[in-house]
Scaffold this active site. Structure first.
Site, PDB file in Angstrom:
ATOM      1  N   ASN A   9       0.865  -1.180   0.000  1.00 26.72           N
ATOM      2  CA  ASN A   9       0.000   0.000   0.000  1.00 26.72           C
ATOM      3  C   ASN A   9       0.902   1.230   0.000  1.00 26.72           C
ATOM      4  OD1 ASN A   9      -1.922   1.981   0.340  1.00 26.72           O
ATOM      5  ND2 ASN A   9      -2.411   1.440   2.449  1.00 26.72           N
ATOM      6  N   TRP A  10       1.033   1.864  -1.155  1.00 23.29           N
ATOM      7  CA  TRP A  10       1.949   3.007  -1.288  1.00 23.29           C
ATOM      8  C   TRP A  10       1.405   4.259  -0.607  1.00 23.29           C
ATOM      9  CZ3 TRP A  10       4.075   2.973  -7.042  1.00 23.29           C
ATOM     10  CH2 TRP A  10       4.781   1.779  -7.247  1.00 23.29           C
ATOM     11  N   LYS A  11       0.106   4.268  -0.292  1.00 23.35           N
ATOM     12  CA  LYS A  11      -0.533   5.433   0.319  1.00 23.35           C
ATOM     13  C   LYS A  11      -0.283   6.678  -0.559  1.00 23.35           C
ATOM     14  CE  LYS A  11      -0.344   3.234   4.802  1.00 23.35           C
ATOM     15  NZ  LYS A  11      -0.243   3.388   6.272  1.00 23.35           N
ATOM     16  N   HIS A  97      -9.554   0.907   4.808  1.00 26.73           N
ATOM     17  CA  HIS A  97      -8.300   1.101   5.535  1.00 26.73           C
ATOM     18  C   HIS A  97      -8.539   2.010   6.740  1.00 26.73           C
ATOM     19  CE1 HIS A  97      -4.170   2.304   6.458  1.00 26.73           C
ATOM     20  NE2 HIS A  97      -3.790   1.224   5.809  1.00 26.73           N
ATOM     21  N   GLU A  99      -7.043   4.406   7.935  1.00 23.38           N
ATOM     22  CA  GLU A  99      -6.888   5.845   7.688  1.00 23.38           C
ATOM     23  C   GLU A  99      -8.132   6.426   7.037  1.00 23.38           C
ATOM     24  OE1 GLU A  99      -2.093   5.186   7.285  1.00 23.38           O
ATOM     25  OE2 GLU A  99      -3.280   5.543   5.478  1.00 23.38           O
ATOM     26  N   GLU A 169      -5.591  -5.231  10.474  1.00 25.74           N
ATOM     27  CA  GLU A 169      -4.566  -4.229  10.760  1.00 25.74           C
ATOM     28  C   GLU A 169      -4.872  -3.573  12.097  1.00 25.74           C
ATOM     29  OE1 GLU A 169      -4.740  -1.296   7.590  1.00 25.74           O
ATOM     30  OE2 GLU A 169      -6.713  -0.704   8.285  1.00 25.74           O
ATOM     31  N   GLY A 175       2.260   2.157  11.168  1.00 32.63           N
ATOM     32  CA  GLY A 175       3.180   3.286  11.081  1.00 32.63           C
ATOM     33  C   GLY A 175       3.806   3.674  12.398  1.00 32.63           C
ATOM     34  N   SER A 215       2.992  -2.389  10.499  1.00 34.11           N
ATOM     35  CA  SER A 215       4.441  -2.378  10.710  1.00 34.11           C
ATOM     36  C   SER A 215       5.079  -3.734  10.419  1.00 34.11           C
ATOM     37  CB  SER A 215       4.771  -1.927  12.140  1.00 34.11           C
ATOM     38  OG  SER A 215       4.355  -0.592  12.348  1.00 34.11           O
ATOM     39  N   GLY A 236       2.852  -1.337   4.324  1.00 33.56           N
ATOM     40  CA  GLY A 236       2.858   0.106   4.107  1.00 33.56           C
ATOM     41  C   GLY A 236       4.233   0.611   3.730  1.00 33.56           C
ATOM     42  N   GLY A 237       4.915   1.256   4.674  1.00 29.53           N
ATOM     43  CA  GLY A 237       6.190   1.910   4.390  1.00 29.53           C
ATOM     44  C   GLY A 237       7.240   1.014   3.774  1.00 29.53           C
TER      45      GLY A 237
END
Length: 252
Positions: A9-11, A97, A99, A169, A175, A215, A236-237
């Site tokens: 997920n590049w967000k 998600h 967010e 999640e 994050g 994470s 994610g990251g």
């Protein structure tokens, strides 16, 4: 046998040029190293879907969107429909998600409509669920997840549900650098699978892919993925760097 999936997920990260460079790098690295039984998905910003779909090797990578509208078309400035996502070449879409739930106040009713819109256009849905730190600490995490499933996707028929991938999640681990322990992840994934079996049947539950998100990185992926009911990750990251993402994929 249910699919193993690693989805990035590049967000809201990477310009188009940067995204193209990353996709090319993943293409090259996966051509020699991709585990044969793992599907790899990159969920990119809307602007990247079409050009990246054109350049990737679709035997190695799939593209997905990070959200979609519940509306089919019309005067909804700034919205992107499931049909548009499909026409751009994506095969998957993330819905629900944390967010989106937190920052944009997307509730279960809206998310249910989005899921049905996406499935109606033959997109596969990665449906996200999970509890906050407060909910975990007050021992409400099972109730929260059950509510999100019952009011988000449990009214789907078996055919449509078969095109849903669930991503658990824990919000407190997204994050933050804090990861649910492998035992915590397994406990919740097994609980989710038990709810699917109770609402549908054991066969469908056994065939449903449940991903862990929160994470997940190259250092902990192998342990998480070794759990019986953890079928991969929503990353994610760590999906923004080719070597890190490849290391996670190779954890299988």
């Amino acid at each position: 046998m249910r699919k193993k999936i690693v989805a990035g997920n590049w967000k809201m990260n990477l310009t188009l040029e940067e995204g193209i460079d990353l996709a090319k790098s993943l293409n090259t690295k996966l051509s020699d190293n991709k585990p044969p039984d793992v599907d790899v998905i990159i969920c990119t910003p809307f602007t990247h879907i079409y050009p990246l779909t054109q350049l990737i090797d679709k035997t190695l990578l799939h593209t997905g969107a990070q959200n979609c509208s519940d509306k089919e078309s019309g005067a909804y400035t700034g919205e992107i429909s499931a049909a548009m996502i499909k026409s751009a070449g994506a095969a998957y879409v993330i819905i629900g998600h944390s967010e989106r739930r937190a920052y944009f106040k997307e509730n279960n009713e809206l998310l249910n409509a989005k899921v049905k819109s996406a499935l109606g256009k033959e997109l596969k849905v990665i449906f996200c669920i999970g509890e906050s730190l407060e909910q975990r600490q007050s021992a409400k995490h099972f109730d929260v997840v059950k509510d999100q499933l019952e009011n988000g996707i449990f009214d789907l028929d078996v055919k449509d549900f078969s095109d849903v991938i669930i991503a658990y999640e824990p919000v407190w681990a997204i994050g933050t650098g804090v990861t649910a322990s492998s035992d915590q992840a397994q406990e919740m994934h097994a609980y989710i699978r038990s709810l699917i079996a109770a609402n549908y049947d054991k066969q469908l539950a056994d065939n449903t892919t449940i991903l862990y998100g929160g994470s997940c990185n190259a250092g902990n992926a192998a342990e998480l993925f070794s759990m019986k009911d953890v079928d991969g990750g929503l990353i994610g990251g760590a999906s923004l760097k080719a070597d890190d993402f490849i290391s996670i994929i190779k954890s299988y």
